[in-house]
Scaffold this active site. Structure first.
Site, PDB file in Angstrom:
ATOM      1  N   ARG A  70      24.929  38.612  55.990  1.00 35.36           N
ATOM      2  CA  ARG A  70      24.512  39.924  56.467  1.00 35.36           C
ATOM      3  C   ARG A  70      23.252  40.342  55.714  1.00 35.36           C
ATOM      4  NH1 ARG A  70      27.216  43.734  54.942  1.00 35.36           N
ATOM      5  NH2 ARG A  70      28.605  42.714  53.485  1.00 35.36           N
ATOM      6  N   TYR A 198      23.872  35.005  62.604  1.00 34.93           N
ATOM      7  CA  TYR A 198      24.976  34.984  61.635  1.00 34.93           C
ATOM      8  C   TYR A 198      26.100  35.938  62.039  1.00 34.93           C
ATOM      9  CZ  TYR A 198      27.870  35.737  57.649  1.00 34.93           C
ATOM     10  OH  TYR A 198      28.983  35.876  56.863  1.00 34.93           O
ATOM     11  N   LYS A 207      32.108  43.834  62.139  1.00 33.29           N
ATOM     12  CA  LYS A 207      31.656  44.867  61.203  1.00 33.29           C
ATOM     13  C   LYS A 207      30.949  46.008  61.949  1.00 33.29           C
ATOM     14  CE  LYS A 207      33.023  42.417  57.608  1.00 33.29           C
ATOM     15  NZ  LYS A 207      34.291  42.742  56.938  1.00 33.29           N
ATOM     16  N   HIS A 227      38.342  48.856  56.051  1.00 31.67           N
ATOM     17  CA  HIS A 227      38.102  47.471  55.651  1.00 31.67           C
ATOM     18  C   HIS A 227      39.322  47.007  54.851  1.00 31.67           C
ATOM     19  CE1 HIS A 227      35.100  44.520  53.551  1.00 31.67           C
ATOM     20  NE2 HIS A 227      35.725  43.955  54.561  1.00 31.67           N
ATOM     21  N   SER A 249      34.383  42.429  47.930  1.00 35.42           N
ATOM     22  CA  SER A 249      34.271  40.983  48.135  1.00 35.42           C
ATOM     23  C   SER A 249      34.578  40.247  46.826  1.00 35.42           C
ATOM     24  CB  SER A 249      32.871  40.632  48.633  1.00 35.42           C
ATOM     25  OG  SER A 249      31.929  41.056  47.686  1.00 35.42           O
ATOM     26  N   CYS A 251      37.447  39.281  45.664  1.00 33.62           N
ATOM     27  CA  CYS A 251      38.696  39.645  44.995  1.00 33.62           C
ATOM     28  C   CYS A 251      39.885  38.921  45.619  1.00 33.62           C
ATOM     29  CB  CYS A 251      38.927  41.152  45.048  1.00 33.62           C
ATOM     30  SG  CYS A 251      37.800  42.070  43.991  1.00 33.62           S
ATOM     31  N   ASP A 276      41.275  41.558  57.361  1.00 36.79           N
ATOM     32  CA  ASP A 276      39.964  42.176  57.093  1.00 36.79           C
ATOM     33  C   ASP A 276      39.840  43.633  57.530  1.00 36.79           C
ATOM     34  OD1 ASP A 276      37.371  41.860  55.984  1.00 36.79           O
ATOM     35  OD2 ASP A 276      36.509  41.707  57.986  1.00 36.79           O
ATOM     36  N   ARG A 368      31.653  29.625  56.504  1.00 41.21           N
ATOM     37  CA  ARG A 368      32.772  30.343  57.127  1.00 41.21           C
ATOM     38  C   ARG A 368      33.621  29.459  58.026  1.00 41.21           C
ATOM     39  NH1 ARG A 368      33.129  36.102  55.958  1.00 41.21           N
ATOM     40  NH2 ARG A 368      31.432  36.325  54.482  1.00 41.21           N
TER      41      ARG A 368
HETATM   42  O1  TSX Z   1      42.411  35.354  45.327  1.00 44.59           O
HETATM   43  C1  TSX Z   1      42.680  35.515  44.149  1.00 44.59           C
HETATM   44  N1  TSX Z   1      43.764  36.287  43.783  1.00 44.59           N
HETATM   45  C2  TSX Z   1      44.555  37.003  44.824  1.00 44.59           C
HETATM   46  C3  TSX Z   1      45.554  36.115  45.403  1.00 44.59           C
HETATM   47  C4  TSX Z   1      46.568  36.542  46.138  1.00 44.59           C
HETATM   48  N2  TSX Z   1      41.901  34.905  43.179  1.00 44.59           N
HETATM   49  C5  TSX Z   1      40.738  34.075  43.556  1.00 44.59           C
HETATM   50  C6  TSX Z   1      39.438  34.745  43.228  1.00 44.59           C
HETATM   51  C7  TSX Z   1      38.954  35.654  44.275  1.00 44.59           C
HETATM   52  C8  TSX Z   1      38.286  34.978  45.434  1.00 44.59           C
HETATM   53  C9  TSX Z   1      42.214  35.069  41.867  1.00 44.59           C
HETATM   54  N3  TSX Z   1      41.624  34.613  40.749  1.00 44.59           N
HETATM   55  C10 TSX Z   1      43.324  35.822  41.483  1.00 44.59           C
HETATM   56  C11 TSX Z   1      44.136  36.435  42.469  1.00 44.59           C
HETATM   57  O2  TSX Z   1      45.130  37.083  42.132  1.00 44.59           O
HETATM   58  N4  TSX Z   1      43.391  35.815  40.117  1.00 44.59           N
HETATM   59  C12 TSX Z   1      42.344  35.073  39.701  1.00 44.59           C
HETATM   60  C13 TSX Z   1      42.023  34.815  38.274  1.00 44.59           C
HETATM   61  C14 TSX Z   1      42.701  33.559  37.829  1.00 44.59           C
HETATM   62  C15 TSX Z   1      42.073  32.349  38.026  1.00 44.59           C
HETATM   63  C16 TSX Z   1      42.658  31.169  37.562  1.00 44.59           C
HETATM   64  C17 TSX Z   1      43.868  31.231  36.902  1.00 44.59           C
HETATM   65  C18 TSX Z   1      44.520  32.436  36.729  1.00 44.59           C
HETATM   66  C19 TSX Z   1      43.921  33.609  37.201  1.00 44.59           C
HETATM   67  N5  TSX Z   1      44.330  30.021  36.320  1.00 44.59           N
HETATM   68  C20 TSX Z   1      45.523  29.432  36.481  1.00 44.59           C
HETATM   69  O3  TSX Z   1      46.352  29.926  37.155  1.00 44.59           O
HETATM   70  C21 TSX Z   1      45.747  28.155  35.783  1.00 44.59           C
HETATM   71 MN    MN Z   2      35.332  41.899  55.159  1.00 50.78          MN
END
Ligand code: TSX
Ligand code: MN
Length: 592
Positions: A70, A198, A207, A227, A249, A251, A276, A368
């Site tokens: 975007r 895109y 969106k 969202h 984004s 998370c 989404d 994507r």
């Molecule tokens: O999506 C994630 N979530 C939500 C899942 C339901 N991620 C991926 C990053 C965002 C795109 C996460 N990353 C989450 C999470 O709850 N937590 C983390 C951080 C994390 C990364 C690796 C580990 C632990 C926490 N390591 C091991 O488990 C070994």
């Molecule tokens: Mn979105």
């Protein structure tokens, strides 16, 4: 073909006169139409067939390398009054905007086919759904819209019955980044987009319609266009609770929408309504009901794997379009994070040879997949229920390494709106010391089609109208220890926070009052199947007074942008937080 609806025919005629296509094709959404478009795109190289054994009916598309995301600085909200668009949107006066973009549309479809796509956002028979028509010269857009929306004859029939629809005009143009605009005219229920193929810029139902125009309509009609993902939690007694959640984004929103309960949660089930967008409306009893206006997923590929999201991976076995991922020698796809070790040789997202360690990513970081929602293994049986599903809780969150507890509940609705209005993620820049928050209120900053101050006021007003408002919760999966390591295991174990949230709204889970809100004590969470000692839990719940005060001080400038559009409640909640922190110890901790 023409429609029974005079206003639709007239608009299609006007657009054809402006853009001068060689042909006009009204999309009926049929299998035969889809097959013909795919054959044509396979012949001209727009789509590459994947291995029909491992990925039946799946295709790879490589976009122009300058057209991969975007473009916020070229995305405008064009209202009569600039104040109605707010400081959160780029603005241009409607007359000037139309003139500017129509000049680019003039003759832009010469030598091409103009496709007329009637679509419905949401189940065809839902009163919460809304329809639109997208005109485009991109067959790639047509086949993506067929996955992402209810497209074709049934949508056209509903449009003819209702007589109203959102107008979306899109042309790929010459992909010159200097001649690229995505313009919204909420007062005219119109979208115009040129110069980008895109997804977020070209699939106008998502969106542009479901969020930017949708949020405008929602405000004037008394509902919410958000969202948010929607998921259902079923406990071993068979009791089902639905929640909606907003995250900025990066998370893991799609991961959370498809979370698999961890060890210790035998008999529990989490189901997916959407990953989404949520359209949420009070019913006759004043209960909020939500639908997913989309029909598919348009998900970020990198990072999707068997551990982070097995449900998403299983969704991608057939009938999908992959955009800007890497291709293996046997016609399979690959992206960073799919497997721990990369294949020894790939064709990268630009079509070049790729080997591990060559210094370039194989898949574009924003590559994507477009996938039918019906293929998600965890899809909820009620995902197409025209009445929507009742929402019992809202969850908002961000990515913050310090300060914010794993999970807490707002004291009341206005405090919850404040928690969502101030949410965001830490700017991941290498900057030492005080990490700046990149605020993304309700994860709507790029998608709210009107003044964000008015949007918060709308949320406050909806809350006042509800006899039993859902609880509002904030979560943070990303607290780190002194060594910079994530403390919380995240992923499936987020189920423990989710169970507490569900039990809180049912009035059967404990909590204590912290400066930020109601926090679960160690014993208030279910630890079955996970070794997570109380000392570690204390680390991700404790509140550092100085960090909290710094955060509250940082919110002043955030709020100041909205001037007198800022609802009084927001600043008062901020001051209440300051007052609570000033009276708390240097480190607020759980006693039990
Ligand atoms: O999506 C994630 N979530 C939500 C899942 C339901 N991620 C991926 C990053 C965002 C795109 C996460 N990353 C989450 C999470 O709850 N937590 C983390 C951080 C994390 C990364 C690796 C580990 C632990 C926490 N390591 C091991 O488990 C070994
Ligand atoms: Mn979105």
């Amino acid at each position: 073909m023409t429609s029974q609806l005079e206003s639709l025919n007239r608009w299609v005629d006007d657009v054809a006169r402006l853009t001068q296509p060689d042909r006009i094709h009204w999309c009926d959404g049929s299998e035969a139409e889809n097959r013909a478009l795919i054959a044509q795109m396979e012949a001209d190289g727009t789509l590459i067939a994947l291995n029909p054994q491992t990925h039946p009916n799946c295709w790879l598309h490589r976009s122009h390398p300058s057209d991969v995301a975007r473009v916020e600085h070229l995305t405008l909200v064009c209202t009569k009054e600039q104040e109605d668009a707010g400081p959160n949107n780029h603005w241009m006066a409607p007359a000037e905007a139309h003139a500017k973009i129509d000049a680019l549309f003039a003759g832009s479809m010469k030598g091409r086919t103009m496709y007329v796509i009637p679509y419905c956002m949401g189940p065809i028979d839902s009163p919460i759904s809304r329809c639109g028509v997208e005109i485009t010269d991109s067959p790639y857009v047509v086949v993506n819209m067929r996955i992402m929306t209810r497209m074709g004859a049934p949508a056209l029939a509903r449009i003819e019955r209702e007589g109203t629809f959102v107008k979306g005009l899109h042309s790929t143009g010459d992909l010159d980044p200097d001649k690229r605009w995505i313009m919204h005219f909420p007062e005219e229920l119109t979208i115009k987009s040129i110069g980008s193929g895109y997804g977020g810029n070209a699939l106008l139902g998502k969106k542009c319609h479901a969020l930017r125009i949708g949020s405008w309509q929602a405000r004037s009609e008394g509902w919410l266009a958000e969202h948010m993902l929607i998921l259902g939690v079923e406990n071993p007694k068979g009791e089902k609770t639905y929640v909606a959640a907003a995250f900025p984004s990066a998370c893991g929103k799609t991961n959370f929408a498809m979370i698999i309960p961890p060890k210790g949660y035998e008999g529990w089930e989490v189901t997916t309504i959407g990953d989404d967008i949520a359209w949420i409306k009070p019913d006759a009893m004043g209960r909020l009901h939500a639908i997913n206006p989309e029909n598919g997923l348009f998900g970020v590929a990198p990072g999707t794997n068997e551990k982070s999201n097995p449900n998403a991976l299983a969704t991608l076995h057939a009938n999908c379009i992959f955009t800007n991922v890497a291709l293996t020698h046997d016609g399979d796809v690959w992206w960073e994070g799919l497997t721990e070790e990369a294949p020894s040789h790939l064709i990268d997202w630009t079509g070049k040879e790729w080997t591990p360690g060559c210094g370039r990513p194989a898949a574009h970081p924003n590559s994507r997949f477009t996938a039918p929602a019906s293929q998600v293994p965890s899809i909820d049986p009620a995902w197409e229920d025209p009445a929507g599903v009742p929402i019992s809780a809202f969850i908002v969150g961000g990515r913050v390494s310090k300060a914010f507890p794993l999970v807490f509940q707002s004291f009341d609705w206005a405090h919850g709106v404040y928690l969502a209005a101030t949410m965001g993620s830490e700017a991941t820049a290498a900057a030492v010391g005080q990490a700046a928050m990149r605020r993304d209120p309700f994860a709507m900053l790029p998608f709210c089609g009107y003044n964000m101050g008015d949007y918060w006021a709308h949320w406050l007003s909806i809350g006042r109208s509800l006899p039993e408002a859902p609880g509002i919760f904030r979560v943070n999966w990303f607290r780190k220890d002194e060594n910079g390591k994530f403390v919380w295991p995240g992923f499936g174990d987020n189920m423990r926070a989710l169970e507490w949230i569900v039990n809180r709204v049912k009035g059967r889970a404990g909590a204590v009052e912290s400066p930020y809100g109601w926090v679960p004590r160690y014993a208030d969470l279910n630890w079955k199947g996970l070794e997570f000692p109380k000392a570690k839990y204390d680390e991700i719940v404790k509140v550092d007074r100085e960090k909290g005060l710094a955060e509250a001080a940082d919110q002043v400038a955030h709020f100041a942008q909205f001037g007198d559009k800022l609802p009084k409640e927001m600043e008062l909640e901020r001051q209440l937080l300051v007052a609570r922190l000033e009276r708390s110890p240097a480190v607020w901790e759980l006693v039990a």
